[in-house]
Design a protein around this motif. Structure first.
Motif, short mmCIF file in Angstrom:
data_model
loop_
_atom_site.label_atom_id
_atom_site.label_comp_id
_atom_site.label_asym_id
_atom_site.label_seq_id
_atom_site.Cartn_x
_atom_site.Cartn_y
_atom_site.Cartn_z
N GLN A 73 0.83 -1.20 0.00
CA GLN A 73 0.00 0.00 0.00
C GLN A 73 0.87 1.26 0.00
O GLN A 73 0.60 2.20 -0.76
CB GLN A 73 -0.91 0.03 1.23
N CYS A 77 0.85 4.01 -2.94
CA CYS A 77 0.52 5.42 -2.67
C CYS A 77 1.64 6.34 -3.15
O CYS A 77 1.39 7.38 -3.75
CB CYS A 77 0.26 5.63 -1.18
N ASP A 80 1.46 6.59 -7.01
CA ASP A 80 0.15 6.94 -7.58
C ASP A 80 -0.53 5.77 -8.30
O ASP A 80 -1.06 5.91 -9.40
CB ASP A 80 0.28 8.13 -8.55
N ASP A 82 -3.58 3.12 -8.03
CA ASP A 82 -4.84 2.91 -7.33
C ASP A 82 -4.86 1.55 -6.65
O ASP A 82 -4.39 0.55 -7.23
CB ASP A 82 -6.02 3.01 -8.30
N CYS A 133 -11.60 5.23 -6.94
CA CYS A 133 -10.44 5.34 -6.04
C CYS A 133 -10.13 6.80 -5.74
O CYS A 133 -9.89 7.16 -4.57
CB CYS A 133 -9.22 4.65 -6.65
N ARG A 134 -10.16 7.64 -6.75
CA ARG A 134 -9.89 9.07 -6.56
C ARG A 134 -10.93 9.70 -5.63
O ARG A 134 -10.60 10.43 -4.70
CB ARG A 134 -9.86 9.79 -7.91
N SER A 136 -12.75 8.15 -3.42
CA SER A 136 -12.57 7.59 -2.07
C SER A 136 -11.45 8.29 -1.34
O SER A 136 -11.56 8.57 -0.14
CB SER A 136 -12.29 6.09 -2.16
N ARG A 137 -10.34 8.57 -2.05
CA ARG A 137 -9.24 9.31 -1.41
C ARG A 137 -9.70 10.68 -0.95
O ARG A 137 -9.28 11.16 0.09
CB ARG A 137 -8.06 9.43 -2.37
N ASP A 140 -10.98 10.52 2.40
CA ASP A 140 -10.00 9.94 3.30
C ASP A 140 -10.11 8.42 3.43
O ASP A 140 -9.79 7.84 4.46
CB ASP A 140 -10.05 10.59 4.69
N GLN A 141 -10.58 7.76 2.39
CA GLN A 141 -10.58 6.30 2.32
C GLN A 141 -9.51 5.93 1.30
O GLN A 141 -9.78 5.78 0.11
CB GLN A 141 -11.94 5.77 1.87
N TRP A 142 -8.29 5.80 1.76
CA TRP A 142 -7.16 5.59 0.86
C TRP A 142 -7.16 4.22 0.22
O TRP A 142 -6.62 4.03 -0.86
CB TRP A 142 -5.86 5.87 1.60
#
Length: 151
Positions: A73, A77, A80, A82, A133-134, A136-137, A140-142
């Motif tokens: 993970q 991160c 970049d 997902d 995914c974007r 969610s980030r 703050d759900q990475w």
């Protein structure tokens, strides 16, 4: 967003994930296994378009696996890439035809989807997953979780 809209959105994301996996499999764009994924990430991270970390209930207490997940993970991160957590490894195995030749089952705890070597992959289902995914980030759900539905 109401609960109904959220449920429809998750159904759509789950279907998009299945579409991406079934499209990537015959193109040879799937890497399975924690160690194989780590090697692939190290060799060519720019070619990876999606990382799936899959578990079942018994895997939650596997400390070594959780450490591998944490490292993967962090790497994703930093680069970049997902990431999605996927529940229901049995369904994931069905989608990926999860048995190696000779009957040995595959390690599906980590699955990478890469671009085909011939061109950049422009799949609407992949775009939907990237957007999910974007979004969610932004909440703050990475590492959002997807529950693959049974068939």
């Amino acid at each position: 967003m109401c609960v109904f809209e959220s449920s429809l959105r998750m159904d759509s994301v789950e279907k998009a994930l299945e579409e991406v996996l079934t499209a990537a499999l015959p193109q040879g764009c799937i890497t399975v296994g924690v160690y194989e994924a780590a090697k692939s990430l190290n060799a060519d991270p720019d070619n990876v378009v999606l990382c799936l970390l899959a578990t079942d209930e018994e895997d939650v207490k596997d400390v070594a696996l959780q450490i591998h997940f944490t490292l993967i993970q962090a790497f994703c991160c930093e680069n970049d890439i997902d990431i999605l957590r996927v529940n229901n490894m049995r369904r994931l195995a069905e989608i990926l035809e999860g048995v190696k030749p000779g009957g040995e089952s595959m390690d599906l705890h980590c699955v990478l989807v890469t671009n085909p070597q011939s061109s950049a992959w422009k799949d609407p289902a992949l775009s939907k997953l990237n957007r999910f995914c974007r979004d969610s980030r932004g909440l703050d759900q990475w590492v959002p979780v997807i529950n693959l539905p049974e068939r």
